[in-house]
Design a protein around this motif. Structure first.
Motif, mmCIF file in Angstrom:
data_model
loop_
_atom_site.group_PDB
_atom_site.id
_atom_site.type_symbol
_atom_site.label_atom_id
_atom_site.label_comp_id
_atom_site.label_asym_id
_atom_site.label_seq_id
_atom_site.Cartn_x
_atom_site.Cartn_y
_atom_site.Cartn_z
ATOM 1 N N ALA A 1 0.827 -1.202 0.000
ATOM 2 C CA ALA A 1 0.000 0.000 0.000
ATOM 3 C C ALA A 1 0.866 1.258 0.000
ATOM 4 C CB ALA A 1 -0.922 -0.005 1.220
ATOM 5 N N PHE A 2 1.925 1.272 0.788
ATOM 6 C CA PHE A 2 2.789 2.440 0.900
ATOM 7 C C PHE A 2 3.546 2.715 -0.405
ATOM 8 C CE2 PHE A 2 6.809 4.511 2.134
ATOM 9 C CZ PHE A 2 6.303 5.652 2.719
ATOM 10 N N ASN A 3 4.106 1.660 -1.013
ATOM 11 C CA ASN A 3 4.911 1.809 -2.242
ATOM 12 C C ASN A 3 4.086 1.695 -3.524
ATOM 13 O OD1 ASN A 3 7.349 2.079 -0.786
ATOM 14 N ND2 ASN A 3 7.491 -0.136 -0.585
ATOM 15 N N GLN A 4 2.786 1.369 -3.381
ATOM 16 C CA GLN A 4 1.901 1.190 -4.527
ATOM 17 C C GLN A 4 2.481 0.173 -5.521
ATOM 18 O OE1 GLN A 4 -1.418 2.641 -5.148
ATOM 19 N NE2 GLN A 4 -0.998 2.493 -2.953
ATOM 20 N N ARG A 5 2.886 -0.981 -4.973
ATOM 21 C CA ARG A 5 3.400 -2.109 -5.764
ATOM 22 C C ARG A 5 2.732 -3.386 -5.273
ATOM 23 N NH1 ARG A 5 9.665 -0.672 -5.173
ATOM 24 N NH2 ARG A 5 9.817 0.778 -6.901
ATOM 25 N N VAL A 6 2.738 -4.383 -6.135
ATOM 26 C CA VAL A 6 2.254 -5.700 -5.739
ATOM 27 C C VAL A 6 3.389 -6.427 -5.036
ATOM 28 C CG1 VAL A 6 1.369 -7.903 -6.562
ATOM 29 C CG2 VAL A 6 0.633 -5.790 -7.670
#
Length: 157
Positions: free
Chosen positions: A59-64
């Motif tokens: 969620a913080f890095n907007q990555r899977v």
């Protein structure tokens, strides 16, 4: 005056020694059994923390992020430019003696070309549902850790 010489132990002395040895063995067995449960509780806590950390990072890095599972334990990866990279999240290691089983969504494994089977944490903070089953070596009882998409954990003993 006649002095008799004793050549062995009396029955009462032998019984006292047997009782003492039995008490010490019982205490040792109970102590070791508690240690196995303590180690397994620690593994469950580490597993929950790792899943939570991976989902927070997603969620913080907007990555899977992927929390992969194997016979050795859990490891985290993140997806960057179509490639899976190891994440800087502490691994969770299991002992070889602990029988394990897990449930993952195999369709996600194929669709996302995962390096290993596991659970995905999405940038929205959601996670793919899953479960891990583990039993102590030498014990017939099985413990199960389940979670849903919102990372709500259910522990069954």
């Amino acid at each position: 005056m006649v002095v008799s010489k004793q050549n062995g132990f009396t029955l009462i002395e032998l019984m006292v020694v047997v009782v003492i040895v039995a008490v010490l063995l019982a205490a040792g067995v109970i102590s070791l059994g508690g240690r196995d449960n303590q180690q397994q509780r620690q593994i469950w806590t580490q597993t929950q923390s790792m899943l939570q950390m991976a989902c927070d990072q997603a969620a913080f890095n907007q990555r899977v992020y992927l929390v992969s599972v194997s016979e050795q334990g859990l490891e985290a990866y993140y997806r960057q430019q179509g490639e899976w990279q190891p994440a800087k999240i502490n691994k969770v290691s299991w002992t070889a003696e602990q029988p394990k089983a897990w449930t993952v969504n195999e369709q996600l494994t194929e669709l996302w070309q995962l390096p290993e089977m596991g659970w995905l944490c999405w940038p929205s903070g959601l996670v793919s549902e899953g479960e891990i089953r583990m039993s102590n070596s030498g014990s017939a009882t099985e413990q199960v850790l389940r979670w849903d998409e919102g990372l709500n954990f259910v522990f069954e003993n």
